[in-house]
Enzyme design. Structure first.
Site, PDB file in Angstrom:
ATOM      1  N   HIS A  64       0.976  -1.432  -0.173  1.00  0.00           N
ATOM      2  CA  HIS A  64      -0.027   0.031   0.037  1.00  0.00           C
ATOM      3  C   HIS A  64       0.834   1.194  -0.047  1.00  0.00           C
ATOM      4  O   HIS A  64       1.973   1.130   0.105  1.00  0.00           O
ATOM      5  CB  HIS A  64      -0.891  -0.233   0.991  1.00  0.00           C
ATOM      6  CG  HIS A  64      -0.349  -0.231   2.612  1.00  0.00           C
ATOM      7  ND1 HIS A  64       0.235  -1.337   2.877  1.00  0.00           N
ATOM      8  CD2 HIS A  64      -0.213   0.700   3.523  1.00  0.00           C
ATOM      9  CE1 HIS A  64       0.694  -1.216   4.088  1.00  0.00           C
ATOM     10  NE2 HIS A  64       0.411   0.171   4.436  1.00  0.00           N
ATOM     11  N   ARG A  93      -4.089   2.921  13.681  1.00  0.00           N
ATOM     12  CA  ARG A  93      -3.672   1.601  13.119  1.00  0.00           C
ATOM     13  C   ARG A  93      -3.573   0.694  14.029  1.00  0.00           C
ATOM     14  O   ARG A  93      -2.800   0.807  15.048  1.00  0.00           O
ATOM     15  CB  ARG A  93      -2.496   1.865  12.324  1.00  0.00           C
ATOM     16  CG  ARG A  93      -2.275   0.414  11.500  1.00  0.00           C
ATOM     17  CD  ARG A  93      -1.074   0.670  10.665  1.00  0.00           C
ATOM     18  NE  ARG A  93      -0.032  -0.153  11.285  1.00  0.00           N
ATOM     19  CZ  ARG A  93       1.448   0.211  10.988  1.00  0.00           C
ATOM     20  NH1 ARG A  93       1.732   0.844   9.851  1.00  0.00           N
ATOM     21  NH2 ARG A  93       2.277  -0.518  11.683  1.00  0.00           N
TER      22      ARG A  93
END
Ligand code: OGA
Ligand code: MN
Length: 283
Positions: free
Chosen positions: A257, A272
């Site tokens: 990503h 996260r």
């Protein structure tokens, strides 16, 4: 009705009608985990959840990591990394420049992360999309002769390599000697077999992969540049435009990503969690 819908012809899906502020029953959790493994990127929409609920859900996928930059984790929930440009008393409290290069989270560990769960808490008015690239598709797209060449090859991954580039580029604080010593370089197979599905995936990334072992430097560089290009080609990429409350689970064994920029002066706050993984299997 809870539902899972494709977001891209080949991978990435969204889950609607799930509420992670509740402790999901086994069947609901199994549906999400299956979708995560099958689609590699699962966008769970409309999550108005606390850090404790974010942690509780993430933990059902496996034990969680605590990031080496402890100063950027939530004080009450060290399993939550603040990916954000917020400042408190003039000091950054999160990683503002996380992921501005193609990577797979924690590929620099001997046991890289299985998956990550990023929750959008506050978004800028524009920009800040995240791109995901399927490394299964990337592998499938390689010419057969190149695929054969990759089996049996190993590559080095290094966090200090990346941290030094980021401190030079964006003023991220340099790693302390203790932080540096905690993350020595590691080696992984260039092609890995997914633990759950058995599918092969490319497993080298621009962010952390420094060289391919047993090749002369120039040849290693040349091969990595070819692989990075295929790995992040538009043909294998899904672009996620975030909505508030999106919890995006991605499978670090299957995708890379990349974070895209947003206007300076605007705030973007993401949280996260990072699920521990195991030693990559060579394919
Ligand atoms: C991460 C990351 C991308 C983003 O949190 O691991 O790479 O768009 N974030 O914030
Ligand atoms: Mn990342």
């Amino acid at each position: 009705m809870p539902d899972i819908r494709a977001l891209h012809p080949h991978f990435a899906a969204e889950a609607v009608g799930y509420d992670l502020s509740e402790d999901l029953d086994g069947a609901a959790f199994a549906a999400l985990r299956d979708a995560f493994e099958r689609h590699s990127v699962l966008v769970i929409r409309d999550q108005d959840i606390t850090p404790a609920e974010h942690v509780r859900f993430s933990r059902r996928l496996g034990p969680l990591e605590i990031h080496v930059m402890r100063q950027f984790t939530l004080p009450d929930h060290p399993e939550v990394l603040r990916v954000s440009n917020e400042r408190e008393e003039g000091r950054p409290v999160g990683l503002a420049d996380a992921g501005r290069y193609w990577h797979s989270d924690l590929s620099y560990l001997a046991e890289p992360s299985l998956g990550s769960g990023l929750l959008a808490r506050r978004l800028p008015s524009q920009g800040g999309d995240t791109l995901f690239a399927s490394q299964h598709l990337a592998y499938d797209n390689l010419p057969e002769s190149l695929r054969q060449r990759l089996h049996g090859l190993w590559a080095e991954h290094s966090y200090p390599y990346r941290a030094d580039i980021q401190s030079a580029r964006s003023g991220r604080p340099p790693l302390s000697d203790a932080q540096r010593a905690a993350v020595p370089p590691v080696i992984h197979p260039v092609v890995r077999r997914h633990d759950a599905t058995g599918r092969p995936a490319l497993f080298v990334n621009e962010g952390f992969t420094t060289r391919i072992l047993d090749l002369p430097d120039a040849e290693s560089r040349e091969l990595l540049d070819i692989l990075f290009a295929v790995a992040t080609d538009d043909a294998v990429t899904y672009r996620h435009a975030w909505r508030p409350g999106d919890l995006v689970l991605w499978d670090n064994r299957a995708v890379q990503h990349l974070a895209t920029p947003y206007p300076e002066g605007e705030t973007r706050i993401m949280h996260r969690t990072t699920v521990k993984g195991s030693t990559p299997l060579a394919a």
